[in-house]
Design an enzyme around this catalytic site. Sequence first.
Site, PDB file in Angstrom:
ATOM      1  N   GLY A 155      32.441  48.452  39.986  1.00  0.00           N
ATOM      2  CA  GLY A 155      32.938  49.362  38.951  1.00  0.00           C
ATOM      3  C   GLY A 155      31.969  49.336  37.775  1.00  0.00           C
ATOM      4  O   GLY A 155      30.799  48.983  37.917  1.00  0.00           O
ATOM      5  N   ARG A 178      34.907  48.857  47.675  1.00  0.00           N
ATOM      6  CA  ARG A 178      35.835  49.605  48.541  1.00  0.00           C
ATOM      7  C   ARG A 178      35.206  50.924  48.963  1.00  0.00           C
ATOM      8  O   ARG A 178      35.257  51.319  50.107  1.00  0.00           O
ATOM      9  CB  ARG A 178      37.136  49.889  47.783  1.00  0.00           C
ATOM     10  CG  ARG A 178      38.276  49.011  48.238  1.00  0.00           C
ATOM     11  CD  ARG A 178      39.485  49.320  47.453  1.00  0.00           C
ATOM     12  NE  ARG A 178      39.136  49.587  46.052  1.00  0.00           N
ATOM     13  CZ  ARG A 178      40.012  49.777  45.077  1.00  0.00           C
ATOM     14  NH1 ARG A 178      41.282  49.753  45.350  1.00  0.00           N
ATOM     15  NH2 ARG A 178      39.635  50.006  43.834  1.00  0.00           N
ATOM     16  N   ILE A 237      33.889  36.452  37.364  1.00  0.00           N
ATOM     17  CA  ILE A 237      34.382  36.897  36.051  1.00  0.00           C
ATOM     18  C   ILE A 237      35.508  37.913  36.257  1.00  0.00           C
ATOM     19  O   ILE A 237      35.872  38.620  35.316  1.00  0.00           O
ATOM     20  CB  ILE A 237      33.265  37.517  35.173  1.00  0.00           C
ATOM     21  CG1 ILE A 237      32.592  38.707  35.868  1.00  0.00           C
ATOM     22  CG2 ILE A 237      32.252  36.480  34.755  1.00  0.00           C
ATOM     23  CD1 ILE A 237      31.808  39.597  34.917  1.00  0.00           C
ATOM     24  N   ALA A 238      36.030  37.983  37.497  1.00  0.00           N
ATOM     25  CA  ALA A 238      37.008  39.036  37.807  1.00  0.00           C
ATOM     26  C   ALA A 238      38.427  38.577  37.482  1.00  0.00           C
ATOM     27  O   ALA A 238      38.943  38.861  36.405  1.00  0.00           O
ATOM     28  CB  ALA A 238      36.865  39.433  39.257  1.00  0.00           C
ATOM     29  N   ARG A 239      39.032  37.872  38.380  1.00  0.00           N
ATOM     30  CA  ARG A 239      40.382  37.350  38.182  1.00  0.00           C
ATOM     31  C   ARG A 239      40.544  36.099  39.028  1.00  0.00           C
ATOM     32  O   ARG A 239      39.976  35.994  40.124  1.00  0.00           O
ATOM     33  CB  ARG A 239      41.438  38.363  38.654  1.00  0.00           C
ATOM     34  CG  ARG A 239      41.798  39.423  37.648  1.00  0.00           C
ATOM     35  CD  ARG A 239      42.587  38.842  36.474  1.00  0.00           C
ATOM     36  NE  ARG A 239      42.951  39.843  35.494  1.00  0.00           N
ATOM     37  CZ  ARG A 239      42.203  40.224  34.452  1.00  0.00           C
ATOM     38  NH1 ARG A 239      41.018  39.680  34.252  1.00  0.00           N
ATOM     39  NH2 ARG A 239      42.645  41.123  33.595  1.00  0.00           N
ATOM     40  N   GLU A 268      45.557  30.104  35.859  1.00  0.00           N
ATOM     41  CA  GLU A 268      45.054  29.764  34.529  1.00  0.00           C
ATOM     42  C   GLU A 268      46.169  29.896  33.478  1.00  0.00           C
ATOM     43  O   GLU A 268      47.061  30.714  33.672  1.00  0.00           O
ATOM     44  CB  GLU A 268      43.840  30.644  34.168  1.00  0.00           C
ATOM     45  CG  GLU A 268      44.149  32.117  34.042  1.00  0.00           C
ATOM     46  CD  GLU A 268      42.888  32.964  33.819  1.00  0.00           C
ATOM     47  OE1 GLU A 268      41.893  32.799  34.553  1.00  0.00           O
ATOM     48  OE2 GLU A 268      42.932  33.794  32.898  1.00  0.00           O
ATOM     49  N   HIS A 286      38.120  32.063  30.396  1.00  0.00           N
ATOM     50  CA  HIS A 286      38.415  33.513  30.428  1.00  0.00           C
ATOM     51  C   HIS A 286      37.974  34.187  29.120  1.00  0.00           C
ATOM     52  O   HIS A 286      38.798  34.766  28.403  1.00  0.00           O
ATOM     53  CB  HIS A 286      39.904  33.756  30.711  1.00  0.00           C
ATOM     54  CG  HIS A 286      40.176  35.132  31.258  1.00  0.00           C
ATOM     55  ND1 HIS A 286      41.208  35.419  32.113  1.00  0.00           N
ATOM     56  CD2 HIS A 286      39.536  36.311  31.064  1.00  0.00           C
ATOM     57  CE1 HIS A 286      41.202  36.706  32.416  1.00  0.00           C
ATOM     58  NE2 HIS A 286      40.184  37.270  31.786  1.00  0.00           N
ATOM     59  N   ILE A 287      36.671  34.117  28.860  1.00  0.00           N
ATOM     60  CA  ILE A 287      36.154  34.646  27.589  1.00  0.00           C
ATOM     61  C   ILE A 287      35.112  35.743  27.792  1.00  0.00           C
ATOM     62  O   ILE A 287      34.356  36.055  26.879  1.00  0.00           O
ATOM     63  CB  ILE A 287      35.546  33.516  26.722  1.00  0.00           C
ATOM     64  CG1 ILE A 287      34.470  32.730  27.512  1.00  0.00           C
ATOM     65  CG2 ILE A 287      36.625  32.596  26.185  1.00  0.00           C
ATOM     66  CD1 ILE A 287      33.601  31.838  26.643  1.00  0.00           C
TER      67      ILE A 287
HETATM   68  C1  DGY Z   1      40.214  42.148  31.035  1.00  0.00           C
HETATM   69  O1  DGY Z   1      40.150  43.001  30.148  1.00  0.00           O
HETATM   70  O2  DGY Z   1      40.772  42.362  32.112  1.00  0.00           O
HETATM   71  C2  DGY Z   1      39.633  40.828  30.731  1.00  0.00           C
HETATM   72  O3  DGY Z   1      39.748  39.947  31.776  1.00  0.00           O
HETATM   73  C3  DGY Z   1      40.299  40.293  29.484  1.00  0.00           C
HETATM   74  O4  DGY Z   1      39.448  39.442  28.824  1.00  0.00           O
END
Ligand code: DGY
Length: 327
Positions: A155, A178, A237-239, A268, A286-287
């Site tokens: 994305g 995808r 850095i996603a989830r 988390e 998560h920054i």
């Molecule tokens: C988001 O916007 O989804 C980020 O993970 C928040 O920091």
Amino acid sequence: MLPIILIARAIFPEVIAKLAQHFEVATNQTDESWTPAQLIQNLQGTQGVFTTGGERIDAALLAACPDLKICANMAVGYNNFDLKAMTAAGVLATNAPDVLTETTADFGFALLMATARRMAEAEHFLRAGLWTSWRYDLLAGADIHGSTLGILGMGRIGQGIAKRGAHGFGMQVIYHNRSRLDLATERACKASYVSKEELLKAADHLVLVLPYSASSHHAIGAPELAQMKPTATLVNIARGGIVDDAALAMALRNKTIAAAGLDVFEGEPAVHPDLLTVPNVVLTPHIASATLPTRLAMANLAADNLIGFLKHGTPLTPLNPELLTKR
Ligand code: DGY
């Protein structure tokens, strides 16, 4: 009478002041961590809620909060929303895309570099007083320039990372998504589409930027880690939940892959204890979007969604826009 809204977490005072021009505003500036029952209690009689990504909005909450019309997330990710239940209940959902793209891509690239070049490990080594002499292979890491950057989830943020890698560091960029990007976007990112299997096998550095959903749960687990190069680095850095953290800790300990950089974690703010005891992982809380200008822009976008919808019926970034045509 002004509509009532709740801001579920502590937030910039200037954003509260802006919202207070339009609404009766209830806040949580002490940043108390509410249970789902407390959130429901605090939502009684409110038409809108400003959420920050951690507050679960599901069918049970919606049934208990019949006045609620809109939930505005100050995050691009919205896995805290049960979108289907919200749409069924006629409750609008909005997120905060775009305003965080470049900041988050910067951070993804920084975490990749810190991971590949072992910066956290090196700093701990130095602070512990272990640096006593030069050694030819002291904390030797992996090169970024000229290597192959793999991106899973292409994305806006994935594309930002691809551009940084291709244009700034001469990396060969491959991605899996995808759906394949159009040719012009691929060209702008200098990125080639490959299968997930090829991505895992060929990447020197693999960055995860895909949204979390039931289908991306543990998209990277033991079988996927086993396909990666033993010299590879993995960055998430996603989830949390996209990576099987227990399997990753084991892969890092066994040197199945060389290193990982993680900004997000399953469950988390708790972190899997095994990750805390392996040296070859860089851990951040998560920054990725955390610069003050970007966080302010995200908060303003969430606020503008509340104002746009509740005052004028025109939210800026709706996730279930089909509800708008029904009004
Ligand atoms: C988001 O916007 O989804 C980020 O993970 C928040 O920091």
